[in-house]
Structures are given as C-alpha cells and as structure tokens.
Scaffold this motif. Structure first.
Motif, PDB file in Angstrom:
ATOM      1  N   LEU A 178      -1.003  10.814  32.775  1.00  0.00           N
ATOM      2  CA  LEU A 178      -0.638  12.079  33.425  1.00  0.00           C
ATOM      3  C   LEU A 178      -0.769  11.980  34.940  1.00  0.00           C
ATOM      4  O   LEU A 178       0.065  12.514  35.676  1.00  0.00           O
ATOM      5  CB  LEU A 178      -1.511  13.221  32.884  1.00  0.00           C
ATOM      6  N   ASN A 179      -1.815  11.303  35.396  1.00  0.00           N
ATOM      7  CA  ASN A 179      -1.966  11.125  36.845  1.00  0.00           C
ATOM      8  C   ASN A 179      -0.862  10.236  37.414  1.00  0.00           C
ATOM      9  O   ASN A 179      -0.355  10.502  38.509  1.00  0.00           O
ATOM     10  CB  ASN A 179      -3.345  10.524  37.148  1.00  0.00           C
ATOM     11  N   THR A 197       1.256  18.668  35.088  1.00  0.00           N
ATOM     12  CA  THR A 197       0.582  17.439  34.650  1.00  0.00           C
ATOM     13  C   THR A 197      -0.863  17.394  35.149  1.00  0.00           C
ATOM     14  O   THR A 197      -1.750  16.927  34.438  1.00  0.00           O
ATOM     15  CB  THR A 197       1.340  16.199  35.148  1.00  0.00           C
ATOM     16  N   CYS A 198      -1.104  17.918  36.361  1.00  0.00           N
ATOM     17  CA  CYS A 198      -2.469  17.941  36.892  1.00  0.00           C
ATOM     18  C   CYS A 198      -3.370  18.890  36.101  1.00  0.00           C
ATOM     19  O   CYS A 198      -4.534  18.579  35.829  1.00  0.00           O
ATOM     20  CB  CYS A 198      -2.452  18.346  38.366  1.00  0.00           C
ATOM     21  N   VAL A 199      -2.832  20.034  35.724  1.00  0.00           N
ATOM     22  CA  VAL A 199      -3.603  20.987  34.924  1.00  0.00           C
ATOM     23  C   VAL A 199      -3.914  20.390  33.553  1.00  0.00           C
ATOM     24  O   VAL A 199      -5.037  20.528  33.037  1.00  0.00           O
ATOM     25  CB  VAL A 199      -2.835  22.314  34.784  1.00  0.00           C
ATOM     26  N   LEU A 235      -7.826  18.028  29.786  1.00  0.00           N
ATOM     27  CA  LEU A 235      -8.198  16.901  28.925  1.00  0.00           C
ATOM     28  C   LEU A 235      -9.531  16.291  29.333  1.00  0.00           C
ATOM     29  O   LEU A 235     -10.299  15.852  28.476  1.00  0.00           O
ATOM     30  CB  LEU A 235      -7.097  15.843  28.954  1.00  0.00           C
ATOM     31  N   ILE A 236      -9.826  16.267  30.622  1.00  0.00           N
ATOM     32  CA  ILE A 236     -11.145  15.766  31.051  1.00  0.00           C
ATOM     33  C   ILE A 236     -12.243  16.696  30.533  1.00  0.00           C
ATOM     34  O   ILE A 236     -13.316  16.232  30.118  1.00  0.00           O
ATOM     35  CB  ILE A 236     -11.210  15.637  32.581  1.00  0.00           C
ATOM     36  N   CYS A 237     -11.988  17.997  30.555  1.00  0.00           N
ATOM     37  CA  CYS A 237     -12.958  18.948  29.980  1.00  0.00           C
ATOM     38  C   CYS A 237     -13.165  18.680  28.495  1.00  0.00           C
ATOM     39  O   CYS A 237     -14.299  18.713  27.992  1.00  0.00           O
ATOM     40  CB  CYS A 237     -12.468  20.382  30.191  1.00  0.00           C
ATOM     41  N   ILE A 266      -8.288   9.633  24.592  1.00  0.00           N
ATOM     42  CA  ILE A 266      -7.627  10.674  25.399  1.00  0.00           C
ATOM     43  C   ILE A 266      -7.613  10.287  26.871  1.00  0.00           C
ATOM     44  O   ILE A 266      -6.701  10.683  27.616  1.00  0.00           O
ATOM     45  CB  ILE A 266      -8.342  12.033  25.192  1.00  0.00           C
ATOM     46  N   MET A 267      -8.589   9.500  27.294  1.00  0.00           N
ATOM     47  CA  MET A 267      -8.645   9.111  28.699  1.00  0.00           C
ATOM     48  C   MET A 267      -7.423   8.295  29.114  1.00  0.00           C
ATOM     49  O   MET A 267      -7.023   8.314  30.279  1.00  0.00           O
ATOM     50  CB  MET A 267      -9.947   8.360  28.994  1.00  0.00           C
ATOM     51  N   LEU A 268      -6.826   7.567  28.181  1.00  0.00           N
ATOM     52  CA  LEU A 268      -5.570   6.873  28.477  1.00  0.00           C
ATOM     53  C   LEU A 268      -4.474   7.872  28.842  1.00  0.00           C
ATOM     54  O   LEU A 268      -3.696   7.652  29.776  1.00  0.00           O
ATOM     55  CB  LEU A 268      -5.130   6.035  27.281  1.00  0.00           C
TER      56      LEU A 268
END
Length: 227
Positions: A191-192, A16-18, A23-25, A184-186
């Motif tokens: 995920l976090n 989930t972290c990966v 997704l941030i990229c 996507i930020m949601l």
C-alpha cells in the motif's frame, strides 16, 4: 483550488494511506502473529505446548503424550518473558510499528491536504508524501525482519511456553507457523508503494506538462521574443 486530476490522484493516495494506517492498528491489536508447537521431554512423558500469540497477548494449551489436553490459558507476552533479549526484541518491534503508524498518519494528512488545497511549502507536496510513505514501509519491513529473528535467535516461543507452565523440562522440538497478523504487513508495504507510485505518476505528468508549456518559448524566433 487543486485541479480535478490532482484531487483524484491525491484522494487515491489518501485512501491507500488510510488503509495502511488501519492495517497497522490491526497488526498491533491482534494476536495471530505466530502459532507454535513446542515439545518438551520429561522423565516419564513428553509434553507439547501449543501457543498462539501476538505482540501483547496470546493463549497456550498443554497436551500430554497421548494427546490429552490438560489446560488452556491466556497470557500477557511481557509477563511471560524472563530474558532481556526477547523482551527487548518485542519492545523494539512495538516501537517500530508505532513509528510506522505515525508515519502513515502523517502521510494520510499530507495526501488529504494536497487533495483539497495547494500548499505552498515544497515538503507538504509530493516530497512529503514520498518521505512518510517510505518511512512507513521501511518501519514495517524492519518489524517483519525482527519478529522471525526473535523467534529463532531469542527462542521467543520456548520462553513463552515456560512462562505458561513453569515445570517444563528439556526442550526437544519446535514448529512455527506465521499467522495473518504477520503477513498483513506485506500488504501494508504494498500500500505504501502504491501511494508513492500514484503520486509519482501525478508529479511526472505535471513536470512533463510544464516542460511542454515552456518549449514554445524556447523554440520561438529571437525577433518574436524581442518583440
């Protein structure tokens, strides 16, 4: 070596972290944050500028009153912004997302370390995972709040439209649609949260098992303990 249960739980959190890091990229790299239709009125006709942009670049098109497309061009967001307020907001969003990217990277490293070994330092365990995932989610949430503020308070779309076509006159109306890069930020936040929940369940199960192992000693007769 860690137990199979610990390896499985931390490996799931690592995944989930990966995903959050990737997704941030994607959010930083794509220009599908906002689609705007900005209308301006002139002496003889009205002009509508259609914009699609992200944090770094975008495209703009100009339409006259009859719906005829006059021109289309690409632009750099920083070059089209003249106001310091709008520039400051975009810069702040980029910096915050980069901090979220670093937090996600550190969280990935912590979960990977715990999946393959048993680190001695407390912060390298679940506490570190909680910290970095919480920071990543918080940074992402702040970016989600700041971007609409920059649209409404700093007139970001209007400034970008004027940067594309300098002869535009009086602004009359704007419509905005948030793109997938924004939403996507949601998913990043979810995920976090998922990473934190996975590690919490592992940590809680480990704590419960430890208490169960201590209970027979606490309940044993005093003469047995003395013996």
């Amino acid at each position: 070596m860690p137990s199979r249960k610990k390896t499985a739980m931390f490996a799931s959190a690592f995944f989930t972290c990966v995903c959050s890091f990737v997704l941030i990229c994607v959010v930083l790299a794509t220009q599908h944050w906002m689609s705007s239709e900005v209308r301006f009125s002139g002496t003889n006709s009205s002009v509508t500028v259609s914009l699609r942009y992200g944090l770094f670049s975008g495209t703009c098109e100009q339409f006259v009153a009859a719906g005829l497309q006059v021109s289309e061009q690409a632009f750099q967001v920083a070059d089209n912004l003249s106001g310091t307020k709008a520039k400051s907001m975009i810069t702040a969003i980029i910096v915050i997302l980069v901090l979220g990217l670093l937090s996600s990277l550190l969280s990935s490293g912590f979960t990977c370390t715990n999946a393959v070994s048993n680190p001695y330092q407390t912060f390298l365990g679940p506490i570190g995972v909680y910290t970095w995932n919480s920071l990543c989610g918080l940074f992402t949430l702040i970016a989600m709040i700041l971007f609409p503020v920059s649209i409404e308070e700093s007139d970001l779309s209007i400034e970008l439209a004027r940067g594309c076509f300098s002869f535009l006159q009086t602004h009359t109306k704007s419509t905005h649609t948030y793109g997938y890069s924004y939403w996507i930020m949601l998913l990043i936040i979810f995920l976090n949260i998922a990473s934190i929940i996975i590690i919490y369940f592992y940590d809680h199960a480990r704590y419960s098992k430890k208490k169960e192992q201590e209970r027979p000693i606490e309940n044993a007769p005093k003469d047995v303990i003395l013996f």
